[in-house]
Design a protein around this motif. Structure first.
Motif, PDB file in Angstrom:
ATOM      1  N   GLN A   1      -0.105   6.651 -13.753  1.00 19.29           N
ATOM      2  CA  GLN A   1      -0.141   7.488 -14.985  1.00 19.29           C
ATOM      3  C   GLN A   1      -1.089   8.975 -14.872  1.00 19.29           C
ATOM      4  N   ALA A   2      -2.156   9.139 -14.079  1.00 17.69           N
ATOM      5  CA  ALA A   2      -2.719  10.057 -14.088  1.00 17.69           C
ATOM      6  C   ALA A   2      -2.497  11.233 -13.519  1.00 17.69           C
ATOM      7  N   VAL A   3      -2.773  12.560 -13.783  1.00 21.69           N
ATOM      8  CA  VAL A   3      -2.156  13.380 -13.333  1.00 21.69           C
ATOM      9  C   VAL A   3      -3.188  13.859 -12.374  1.00 21.69           C
ATOM     10  N   ARG A   4      -3.133  14.502 -11.309  1.00 18.76           N
ATOM     11  CA  ARG A   4      -3.614  14.587 -10.239  1.00 18.76           C
ATOM     12  C   ARG A   4      -3.675  16.342  -9.776  1.00 18.76           C
TER      13      ARG A   4
ATOM     14  N   VAL B   1      -7.290  22.447  -9.580  1.00 19.53           N
ATOM     15  CA  VAL B   1      -5.692  23.568 -10.350  1.00 19.53           C
ATOM     16  C   VAL B   1      -4.904  21.615  -9.874  1.00 19.53           C
ATOM     17  N   SER B   2      -4.487  21.842 -11.145  1.00 22.03           N
ATOM     18  CA  SER B   2      -3.172  20.743 -11.227  1.00 22.03           C
ATOM     19  C   SER B   2      -1.972  21.079 -10.109  1.00 22.03           C
ATOM     20  N   SER B   3      -2.188  19.576  -9.646  1.00 19.36           N
ATOM     21  CA  SER B   3      -1.445  19.548  -8.273  1.00 19.36           C
ATOM     22  C   SER B   3       0.394  19.198  -9.089  1.00 19.36           C
ATOM     23  N   ASN B   4       1.364  18.929  -8.213  1.00 20.01           N
ATOM     24  CA  ASN B   4       2.797  18.200  -8.612  1.00 20.01           C
ATOM     25  C   ASN B   4       3.061  17.534  -8.221  1.00 20.01           C
ATOM     26  N   SER B   5       2.257  17.179  -7.016  1.00 21.09           N
ATOM     27  CA  SER B   5       2.449  15.895  -6.567  1.00 21.09           C
ATOM     28  C   SER B   5       0.876  14.686  -6.102  1.00 21.09           C
ATOM     29  N   HIS B   6       1.688  13.503  -5.495  1.00 19.03           N
ATOM     30  CA  HIS B   6      -0.359  12.684  -5.389  1.00 19.03           C
ATOM     31  C   HIS B   6      -0.710  12.984  -4.571  1.00 19.03           C
ATOM     32  N   THR B   7      -0.663  14.331  -3.834  1.00 16.36           N
ATOM     33  CA  THR B   7      -1.524  14.522  -2.491  1.00 16.36           C
ATOM     34  C   THR B   7      -2.045  16.012  -2.239  1.00 16.36           C
ATOM     35  N   ALA B   8      -2.977  16.474  -1.770  1.00 17.74           N
ATOM     36  CA  ALA B   8      -3.394  17.390  -1.468  1.00 17.74           C
ATOM     37  C   ALA B   8      -2.699  18.266  -1.505  1.00 17.74           C
ATOM     38  N   GLY B   9      -3.372  19.274  -2.059  1.00 17.54           N
ATOM     39  CA  GLY B   9      -2.145  20.590  -2.098  1.00 17.54           C
ATOM     40  C   GLY B   9      -2.232  21.319  -1.107  1.00 17.54           C
TER      41      GLY B   9
ATOM     42  N   MET C   1       1.059  -1.279   0.041  1.00 21.83           N
ATOM     43  CA  MET C   1       0.013   0.236   0.228  1.00 21.83           C
ATOM     44  C   MET C   1       0.759   1.401   0.071  1.00 21.83           C
ATOM     45  N   VAL C   2       2.154   1.393   0.922  1.00 22.61           N
ATOM     46  CA  VAL C   2       3.058   2.266   0.739  1.00 22.61           C
ATOM     47  C   VAL C   2       3.469   2.808  -0.600  1.00 22.61           C
ATOM     48  N   ALA C   3       3.598   1.356  -1.141  1.00 20.18           N
ATOM     49  CA  ALA C   3       4.601   1.473  -2.599  1.00 20.18           C
ATOM     50  C   ALA C   3       3.490   2.167  -3.144  1.00 20.18           C
ATOM     51  N   ARG C   4       2.277   1.292  -3.547  1.00 16.53           N
ATOM     52  CA  ARG C   4       1.104   2.031  -4.514  1.00 16.53           C
ATOM     53  C   ARG C   4       1.183   3.579  -4.131  1.00 16.53           C
ATOM     54  N   LEU C   5       0.493   4.662  -3.279  1.00 14.88           N
ATOM     55  CA  LEU C   5       1.237   6.192  -3.156  1.00 14.88           C
ATOM     56  C   LEU C   5       2.170   6.227  -2.620  1.00 14.88           C
ATOM     57  N   ALA C   6       3.692   5.729  -2.844  1.00 12.47           N
ATOM     58  CA  ALA C   6       4.582   6.060  -2.374  1.00 12.47           C
ATOM     59  C   ALA C   6       4.981   8.045  -3.519  1.00 12.47           C
ATOM     60  N   ASP C   7       4.450   8.053  -4.999  1.00 13.14           N
ATOM     61  CA  ASP C   7       4.001   9.001  -5.550  1.00 13.14           C
ATOM     62  C   ASP C   7       3.574  10.198  -4.542  1.00 13.14           C
ATOM     63  N   GLY C   8       3.900  11.055  -4.250  1.00 15.96           N
ATOM     64  CA  GLY C   8       3.880  11.856  -3.383  1.00 15.96           C
ATOM     65  C   GLY C   8       2.005  12.056  -1.895  1.00 15.96           C
TER      66      GLY C   8
END
Length: 745
Positions: A348-351, A380-388, A252-259
């Protein structure tokens, strides 16, 4: 990190095979076409952002009045006050032919009938047996044949009239059933809650978009922001999260690692608790709860895209329309997994994150600010995979392409190189696209319509500028006094400044014998000229653009006579008539689309459940059967606030003619009193509806009885006598009078 992701994506694509390679190329071609179209319409989206700032009241003026927002609110309440009434009537092909046409058809049917020849022969033979000369017998046979022909023709005409009347009655029953089902579908879809923002969007940015669709979890359905009430989406999300949970905490951590922030500590426990809730839902509901229903959703102007080369108003002629939906990332993953798309591709989806809400920006420039097309977007587009910092939550942009050329609907997500849902075919309707557009002010040769806000923008700026200038003038003309600094010490001047009302202040001047009347003098200032700051002319021009009037805004500057108010009200009806016609035209298209969808998805059992046991709902024969048999529309003016006075005056003039016409037609047709009573009851109900009063007609109507009321008149104009000599209902039978008794006074 990026190079590792690119290498991994390249390896996945190489392992997918040639079929997936073609799909990737197809998706890339679509996004290239979409990006070109979005670039083409950037000026329009910039204008959307500016118009919304005006409607919100943003300005750098010191004194500002949000006239744009006020006028939009007024027009919205008048244009869409309630859901329109469906008006479904039998089509022209359902009208019975004339009597002459029926006679012509009957004559062709009985011309060669053996009954005619047999009747003539029998009459001639009977005449010869009776001793009649042969020429006279032949004439008698000919007359008998003609009489038989007339008898058969009349029988055929009567039979055909009955068939046509039955067909017309059945069609009227079907129309009533369709009206009930269509209104029920609009009620379930909360059309009014969607319709008013639709009108508001049109008045604000020049375009309002509604999307109507039938949502069914057992089959592919259009993606909308509004979801029908079921557990299917929760179940899909739970299954997707269950897979991640089975992989273990490391997976699960690996799945959400990007951001994603670290799941350690409290955050990890909260995520696990969410997974457990979803799994408990799945375990408590092993069989999916299937829901289906009609959904109406609002589409923001910047989220709707039409192929270049066509005006927005003529979007039905374009080869494709596209709709953008911002979906939570977890829901998008669940959607992809349900359609066989691996989760690795969804990474790969843009967040995107939700934009922070802005109430009013007093420092924003409206006249000289160019802005950006992205300012109109709610995410707005976010550079990370988390809530900015811009908002909360994690979203992806899902694009739904309605391709008219191939009659398919394609679903993609920005950044994902494959389709997230298999292409599917929508139900057959007379119109392919489910989008319904209300364009406010179209300009010849221009792709996008103008909004009333952009047309009134210079006047709105001028109005606020004049108000700010007047306020500045008032601040500058505050009463002030001046004194001779050489004749008074600063401390003595402070005594005067700090003195209270009616206080006697002793001051020492540098010249002991100085005349105090010349020591302090008031400062002269420029007088305020009200004509310089009069904004009534600007208000009138703004009202002319928006189509409103002074009385609707709730403030009356000059008293008006009844005639002037009536003229003003007539002018408002005329100015808003064009807008109402456009809106009702689009709502009529929505009504037709709704009934076509109902015919395609609602079966006879469901129709009975909605419309009652007497519902008539024949088998579905495709969208063309609806066009051949009925006319679907809405009642004019049924969506806006009623003009009660004008409607009452019109109905008062029309009602006596209708009453007289009903009685005359009943007399000519020798109709029964019950039929006349039914017609009068309908007329009474319509009168009560148009009066605007809440009347329960059923409580006022007398119950049906056997004996007629006193003074009742039949269709022939003669008084109706009670059966068997019984006294009329409501009159007690007079007791027998004893001749010996005197008559009562």
């Amino acid at each position: 990190m990026n190079s590792q992701h690119e290498a991994m994506d390249a390896g996945i694509e190489a392992a997918d095979g040639p079929d997936k390679t073609r799909e990737y190329a197809d998706v890339k071609a679509w996004f290239d076409e979409l990006e070109a179209a979005r670039k083409f319409d950037e000026p329009a989206r910039k204008q959307y952002a500016k118009d919304r700032r005006y409607a919100r009241g943003d300005t750098r003026a010191q004194v500002a009045t949000n006239i744009a927002g006020t006028n939009i609110d007024v027009l919205e309440s008048f244009l869409y006050a309630k859901d329109p009434d469906m008006d479904i009537t039998p089509g022209p092909t359902m009208r019975p032919p004339s009597v002459d046409a029926l006679r012509d058809a009957a004559e062709e049917m009985v011309a060669q009938s053996p009954e005619v020849m047999q009747a003539g022969q029998q009459a001639a033979a009977q005449a010869i047996l009776m001793g009649m000369p042969q020429p006279d017998a032949m004439l008698a046979g000919q007359m008998a044949s003609e009489a038989k022909v007339e008898e058969l023709i009349q029988q055929q005409v009567d039979a055909m009239q009955k068939r046509y009347q039955k067909r017309q009655r059945d069609m009227k029953a079907f129309c009533e059933t369709a009206e009930i089902i269509g209104s029920h579908m609009w009620g379930d879809a909360s059309l009014k809650r969607r319709g008013r923002p639709w009108v508001r969007s049109s008045l604000t940015i020049g375009i309002g978009v509604m999307k109507a669709s039938w949502q069914e979890r057992t089959a592919p359905s259009p993606e909308t922001v509004t979801a029908i009430n079921d557990l299917q989406q929760n179940i899909a999300r739970a299954r997707a999260q269950a897979k991640a949970l089975e992989e273990g905490e490391g997976g699960m951590v690996a799945r959400l690692a990007d951001g994603l922030a670290s799941l350690a500590g409290r955050g990890n426990e909260a995520k696990l608790a969410e997974f457990e809730r979803q799994l408990s839902t799945l375990q408590a509901q092993p069989e999916p709860v299937i829901s289906r229903g009609f959904v109406v959703d609002n589409v923001a102007g910047e989220d709707f895209q039409v192929a270049p080369g066509y005006t927005i108003a003529n979007h039905l002629d374009a080869p494709w329309n596209a709709h953008r939906v911002f979906m939570p990332y977890d829901d998008a993953v669940a959607l992809a997994l349900a359609n066989g798309v691996p989760e690795e591709k969804m990474r790969q989806a843009v967040r995107y994150t939700a934009r922070k809400p802005v109430m009013i920006e007093r420092e924003a420039a409206l006249v000289d600010q160019d802005g950006d097309a992205k300012d109109a977007d709610a995410y707005v587009s976010s550079n990370s995979h988390t809530a900015g910092e811009e908002g909360c939550g994690e979203f992806v942009a899902l694009w739904e392409k309605w391709d008219r050329d191939t009659n398919t609907v394609l679903t993609s997500v920005e950044g994902v190189k494959c389709w997230v849902k298999p292409a599917w075919n929508p139900p057959a309707t007379t119109r392919f696209y489910p989008f319904f557009l209300m364009c406010d002010s179209e300009v010849d040769g221009q792709r996008h319509p103008q909004s009333k806000t952009s047309r009134a923008a210079p006047l709105l700026d001028e109005y606020n500028r004049i108000g700010s200038a007047e306020a500045e003038h008032r601040r500058r003309v505050l009463p002030k006094t001046m004194f001779n600094a050489g004749a008074m010490e600063p401390g003595e001047a402070d005594k005067l400044a700090k003195a209270i009302t009616q206080e006697m202040v002793a001051v020492k001047t540098t010249v002991p014998k100085m005349d105090l009347r010349g020591l302090i003098q008031p400062v002269a200032y420029a007088q305020i000229d009200p004509a310089l700051y009069d904004r009534q002319r600007i208000i009138q021009e703004i009202e002319r653009i928006y189509g409103t009037q002074e009385a609707l805004a709730g403030s009356i500057q000059v008293e008006k006579t009844a005639t002037e108010a009536e003229i003003q009200q007539t002018g408002f009806q005329a100015r808003t008539g064009g807008q109402r016609d456009k809106m009702e035209g689009v709502l009529s298209e929505l009504a037709r689309y709704t009934i076509e969808i109902a015919r395609a998805y609602i079966d006879h059992e469901q129709a009975i459940a909605i419309a009652g046991d007497d519902a008539l709902w024949p088998e579905y024969g495709g969208p063309d059967d609806l066009l051949r048999t009925v006319t679907v529309d809405i009642r004019g003016g049924s969506s806006g606030k009623p003009n009660t006075r004008a409607e009452r005056d019109s109905w008062s003039a029309l009602l006596p003619m209708l009453q007289t016409g009903i009685m005359q037609i009943a007399q000519l047709r020798s109709s029964s009193p019950l039929d006349v009573a039914d017609a009068m009851e309908k007329l009474l109900r319509i009168t009560a509806e148009r009066s605007g009063e809440r009347l329960d007609i059923d409580d006022l109507l007398p119950p049906a009885g056997i004996a007629p009321m006193p003074g009742a008149v039949g269709p022939d104009g003669q008084p109706v006598t009670p059966p068997d000599g019984a006294p009329p209902t409501g009159e007690p039978e007079a007791p027998e009078q004893d001749p010996a008794m005197p008559m009562a006074a």
